[in-house]
Motif scaffolding. Structure first.
Motif, PDB file in Angstrom:
ATOM      1  N   LEU A 187       0.867  -1.170   0.000  1.00  0.00           N
ATOM      2  CA  LEU A 187       0.000   0.000   0.000  1.00  0.00           C
ATOM      3  C   LEU A 187       0.908   1.225   0.000  1.00  0.00           C
ATOM      4  O   LEU A 187       1.760   1.368   0.881  1.00  0.00           O
ATOM      5  CB  LEU A 187      -0.880  -0.021   1.260  1.00  0.00           C
ATOM      6  CG  LEU A 187      -2.038   0.955   1.278  1.00  0.00           C
ATOM      7  CD1 LEU A 187      -3.154   0.401   2.134  1.00  0.00           C
ATOM      8  CD2 LEU A 187      -1.621   2.319   1.748  1.00  0.00           C
ATOM      9  N   ARG A 188       0.754   2.075  -1.019  1.00  0.00           N
ATOM     10  CA  ARG A 188       1.598   3.264  -1.137  1.00  0.00           C
ATOM     11  C   ARG A 188       0.806   4.395  -1.760  1.00  0.00           C
ATOM     12  O   ARG A 188      -0.269   4.186  -2.328  1.00  0.00           O
ATOM     13  CB  ARG A 188       2.846   2.955  -1.964  1.00  0.00           C
ATOM     14  CG  ARG A 188       2.528   2.568  -3.406  1.00  0.00           C
ATOM     15  CD  ARG A 188       3.787   2.527  -4.254  1.00  0.00           C
ATOM     16  NE  ARG A 188       3.568   1.983  -5.575  1.00  0.00           N
ATOM     17  CZ  ARG A 188       3.029   2.654  -6.604  1.00  0.00           C
ATOM     18  NH1 ARG A 188       2.628   3.901  -6.470  1.00  0.00           N
ATOM     19  NH2 ARG A 188       2.886   2.067  -7.792  1.00  0.00           N
ATOM     20  N   GLU A 189       1.357   5.606  -1.665  1.00  0.00           N
ATOM     21  CA  GLU A 189       0.704   6.749  -2.299  1.00  0.00           C
ATOM     22  C   GLU A 189       0.843   6.645  -3.818  1.00  0.00           C
ATOM     23  O   GLU A 189       1.820   6.096  -4.330  1.00  0.00           O
ATOM     24  CB  GLU A 189       1.282   8.062  -1.770  1.00  0.00           C
ATOM     25  CG  GLU A 189       0.864   8.295  -0.325  1.00  0.00           C
ATOM     26  CD  GLU A 189       1.079   9.718   0.142  1.00  0.00           C
ATOM     27  OE1 GLU A 189       0.851  10.656  -0.644  1.00  0.00           O
ATOM     28  OE2 GLU A 189       1.465   9.876   1.309  1.00  0.00           O
ATOM     29  N   ILE A 190      -0.161   7.188  -4.489  1.00  0.00           N
ATOM     30  CA  ILE A 190      -0.183   7.135  -5.953  1.00  0.00           C
ATOM     31  C   ILE A 190       0.985   7.932  -6.538  1.00  0.00           C
ATOM     32  O   ILE A 190       1.430   8.924  -5.963  1.00  0.00           O
ATOM     33  CB  ILE A 190      -1.545   7.654  -6.494  1.00  0.00           C
ATOM     34  CG1 ILE A 190      -1.701   7.289  -7.964  1.00  0.00           C
ATOM     35  CG2 ILE A 190      -1.713   9.152  -6.230  1.00  0.00           C
ATOM     36  CD1 ILE A 190      -3.097   7.506  -8.512  1.00  0.00           C
ATOM     37  N   ILE A 227      -2.733  -0.066  -4.205  1.00  0.00           N
ATOM     38  CA  ILE A 227      -2.157  -1.345  -3.803  1.00  0.00           C
ATOM     39  C   ILE A 227      -1.381  -1.860  -5.005  1.00  0.00           C
ATOM     40  O   ILE A 227      -1.942  -2.089  -6.080  1.00  0.00           O
ATOM     41  CB  ILE A 227      -3.240  -2.340  -3.369  1.00  0.00           C
ATOM     42  CG1 ILE A 227      -3.971  -1.786  -2.149  1.00  0.00           C
ATOM     43  CG2 ILE A 227      -2.610  -3.693  -3.059  1.00  0.00           C
ATOM     44  CD1 ILE A 227      -5.186  -2.567  -1.758  1.00  0.00           C
ATOM     45  N   ASP A 228      -0.086  -1.992  -4.798  1.00  0.00           N
ATOM     46  CA  ASP A 228       0.854  -2.374  -5.853  1.00  0.00           C
ATOM     47  C   ASP A 228       1.294  -3.814  -5.593  1.00  0.00           C
ATOM     48  O   ASP A 228       1.834  -4.129  -4.533  1.00  0.00           O
ATOM     49  CB  ASP A 228       2.043  -1.415  -5.782  1.00  0.00           C
ATOM     50  CG  ASP A 228       3.082  -1.645  -6.867  1.00  0.00           C
ATOM     51  OD1 ASP A 228       3.253  -2.796  -7.326  1.00  0.00           O
ATOM     52  OD2 ASP A 228       3.765  -0.670  -7.223  1.00  0.00           O
ATOM     53  N   GLY A 239      -5.687  -2.093  -6.757  1.00  0.00           N
ATOM     54  CA  GLY A 239      -6.716  -1.409  -5.982  1.00  0.00           C
ATOM     55  C   GLY A 239      -6.263  -0.028  -5.571  1.00  0.00           C
ATOM     56  O   GLY A 239      -5.103   0.339  -5.751  1.00  0.00           O
ATOM     57  N   GLY A 240      -7.221   0.724  -5.018  1.00  0.00           N
ATOM     58  CA  GLY A 240      -6.885   2.055  -4.550  1.00  0.00           C
ATOM     59  C   GLY A 240      -8.041   2.712  -3.825  1.00  0.00           C
ATOM     60  O   GLY A 240      -9.180   2.239  -3.889  1.00  0.00           O
ATOM     61  N   ALA A 241      -7.732   3.806  -3.135  1.00  0.00           N
ATOM     62  CA  ALA A 241      -8.740   4.630  -2.454  1.00  0.00           C
ATOM     63  C   ALA A 241      -8.084   5.941  -2.038  1.00  0.00           C
ATOM     64  O   ALA A 241      -6.857   6.021  -1.924  1.00  0.00           O
ATOM     65  CB  ALA A 241      -9.301   3.921  -1.228  1.00  0.00           C
ATOM     66  N   GLY A 242      -8.940   6.938  -1.773  1.00  0.00           N
ATOM     67  CA  GLY A 242      -8.394   8.230  -1.375  1.00  0.00           C
ATOM     68  C   GLY A 242      -9.341   9.038  -0.522  1.00  0.00           C
ATOM     69  O   GLY A 242     -10.481   8.637  -0.262  1.00  0.00           O
ATOM     70  N   GLY A 277      -7.772  -8.580   3.639  1.00  0.00           N
ATOM     71  CA  GLY A 277      -7.665  -7.579   4.703  1.00  0.00           C
ATOM     72  C   GLY A 277      -7.158  -6.236   4.230  1.00  0.00           C
ATOM     73  O   GLY A 277      -6.907  -5.334   5.029  1.00  0.00           O
ATOM     74  N   LEU A 278      -7.003  -6.087   2.919  1.00  0.00           N
ATOM     75  CA  LEU A 278      -6.462  -4.842   2.378  1.00  0.00           C
ATOM     76  C   LEU A 278      -7.464  -3.683   2.461  1.00  0.00           C
ATOM     77  O   LEU A 278      -7.057  -2.521   2.556  1.00  0.00           O
ATOM     78  CB  LEU A 278      -6.013  -5.049   0.931  1.00  0.00           C
ATOM     79  CG  LEU A 278      -4.867  -6.035   0.755  1.00  0.00           C
ATOM     80  CD1 LEU A 278      -4.642  -6.353  -0.722  1.00  0.00           C
ATOM     81  CD2 LEU A 278      -3.590  -5.507   1.395  1.00  0.00           C
ATOM     82  N   GLY A 279      -8.757  -3.991   2.449  1.00  0.00           N
ATOM     83  CA  GLY A 279      -9.770  -2.937   2.540  1.00  0.00           C
ATOM     84  C   GLY A 279      -9.668  -2.183   3.847  1.00  0.00           C
ATOM     85  O   GLY A 279      -9.650  -0.947   3.870  1.00  0.00           O
TER      86      GLY A 279
END
Length: 163
Positions: free
Chosen positions: A8-11, A61-62, A69-72, A99-101
């Protein structure tokens, strides 16, 4: 053989096309209308640039160079006050059930707190049961009406969480 773990990292700007495809593919998978939803958002063309602001953040998510995946979070559109919106959380099937959500929600809400927001709002679709259950598990409560005006008139489930 898979040896890499999702990160999980910033875009980054290089992620723009991949996350746009992830979001649209998931919306199509769930039969979401293409109008009145994130599908038609202009922001999808330049997600890095859209969230590269002092009170916005988008995480991806890389998995070994593939965005799955992604969210902001960003200031809630057309609303005065210290409420942000949890936005554009979409995961490809291979990112689900790991569990990534919850990790994504935690990371984004931590950013929102750092930005000084007091509450976080979100919108979703009524038939996205797993997402709604995940939001409830993470402390979001249902609302009777929308806040602000996101332009997503096809999304008729509204939720809020105190930060």
């Amino acid at each position: 053989m898979k040896t890499k773990q999702p990160i999980l990292r910033e875009i980054q700007s290089k992620d723009n096309q991949q996350i746009k495809k992830v979001i649209r593919d998931v919306l199509i998978e769930f039969g979401v209308p293409k109008v009145g939803t994130a599908y038609e958002d202009k922001a999808l063309d330049d997600m890095f640039e859209t969230y590269n602001k002092p009170t916005s953040a988008y995480c991806v998510i890389d998995l070994d160079g593939k965005i799955i995946g992604g969210a902001g979070v960003a200031q809630l559109d057309n609303y005065e006050g210290s409420i942000c919106e949890f936005q554009k959380m979409y995961f490809l099937p291979e990112a689900r059930g790991l569990g990534l959500g919850s990790k994504m929600i935690t990371a984004c809400l931590q950013k929102a707190k750092e930005f000084g927001f007091e509450k976080c709002y979100l919108e979703t679709m009524p038939y996205m049961h797993a997402a709604t259950a995940l939001y409830k598990k993470n402390g979001f409560i249902s609302l009777d009406k929308p806040l602000g005006n996101t332009g997503h008139y096809s999304c008729n489930v509204w939720m809020l969480k105190d930060l």
